[in-house]
Write an enzyme that holds these catalytic residues in place. Structure first.
Site, PDB file in Angstrom:
ATOM      1  CG  ASP A  18      16.462  13.670  29.251  1.00 33.11           C
ATOM      2  OD1 ASP A  18      16.093  14.732  28.500  1.00 33.11           O
ATOM      3  OD2 ASP A  18      16.264  13.572  30.219  1.00 33.11           O
ATOM      4  N   GLY A  19      18.756  14.783  27.109  1.00 38.92           N
ATOM      5  CA  GLY A  19      19.830  15.742  27.318  1.00 38.92           C
ATOM      6  C   GLY A  19      19.880  16.427  28.547  1.00 38.92           C
ATOM      7  CD  GLU A  56      16.589  17.149  25.529  1.00 39.72           C
ATOM      8  OE1 GLU A  56      16.413  15.931  24.914  1.00 39.72           O
ATOM      9  OE2 GLU A  56      16.324  17.423  26.761  1.00 39.72           O
ATOM     10  CG  ASP A  78      12.768  15.178  27.819  1.00 40.50           C
ATOM     11  OD1 ASP A  78      13.559  15.561  26.966  1.00 40.50           O
ATOM     12  OD2 ASP A  78      13.073  14.868  28.983  1.00 40.50           O
ATOM     13  CG  HIS A 134      12.561  15.595  34.771  1.00 39.65           C
ATOM     14  ND1 HIS A 134      13.716  14.835  34.976  1.00 39.65           N
ATOM     15  CD2 HIS A 134      13.053  16.525  34.145  1.00 39.65           C
ATOM     16  CE1 HIS A 134      14.766  15.096  34.327  1.00 39.65           C
ATOM     17  NE2 HIS A 134      14.312  16.323  33.530  1.00 39.65           N
ATOM     18  CG  ASP A 144      16.932  12.646  33.665  1.00 45.27           C
ATOM     19  OD1 ASP A 144      17.381  13.663  32.830  1.00 45.27           O
ATOM     20  OD2 ASP A 144      17.256  12.228  34.828  1.00 45.27           O
TER      21      ASP A 144
END
Length: 158
Positions: A18-19, A56, A78, A134, A144
């Site tokens: 994740d970023g 990301e 994501d 999320h 995250d």
């Protein structure tokens, strides 16, 4: 027919990436969770001035770079940008000399080229999977959290 891990000797690993970015551009972070049957590794980092898309991509680059030998990788992202870039757009960008279909330069070409080189030369067998961010997926939530740690780390380095 796809070979099983036992037949080709490759270890299986799940990677969640994740970023995060506070402002776009702004301070950003990337995070990656690498999980195999017997171990787990957390990676994170950040930059003071970056974009969400770059973070990301950095999460995937850093996660794949951390692997010491070829693996069966299930890569959970994501980011539709990263997923589509690697599974749909990359071939066309390369054929057009790193230009989009609209003949514009590909954004983040430095990172796309790094990621392409990693994927094509490291010997990994990668299955790309999209996961809704999320939304309660434990691996994605962990990635995250790590990405946000990366933002905090970058902000401390001002």
């Amino acid at each position: 027919m796809k070979k099983s891990n036992e037949e080709d000797g490759l270890n299986a690993i799940n990677i969640y990436t994740d970023g995060a970015c506070k402002g776009n551009p702004g301070p950003g972070g990337w995070g990656a969770l690498l999980k195999s049957t017997d171990s787990q590794k957390e990676l994170f980092g950040g930059e003071l001035v970056t974009t969400n898309n770059r973070m990301e991509m950095m999460a995937v680059i850093e996660a794949l770079t951390a692997l010491k030998r070829p693996c069966h990788v299930t890569l959970h992202v994501d980011s539709q940008y990263v997923l589509k870039g690697m599974t749909e757009w990359l071939v066309g960008w390369k054929a057009r000399g790193w230009k989009t279909a609209a003949k514009q330069p590909v954004k983040n070409v430095d990172l796309w080229q790094r990621l392409d080189a990693l994927v094509s030369t490291a010997g990994h067998k990668i299955e790309w999977r999209w996961v809704k961010g999320h939304n309660g997926d434990p691996g994605n939530e962990h990635a995250d959290m790590l990405a946000n740690k990366g933002v905090e780390q970058a902000l401390r380095q001002r």
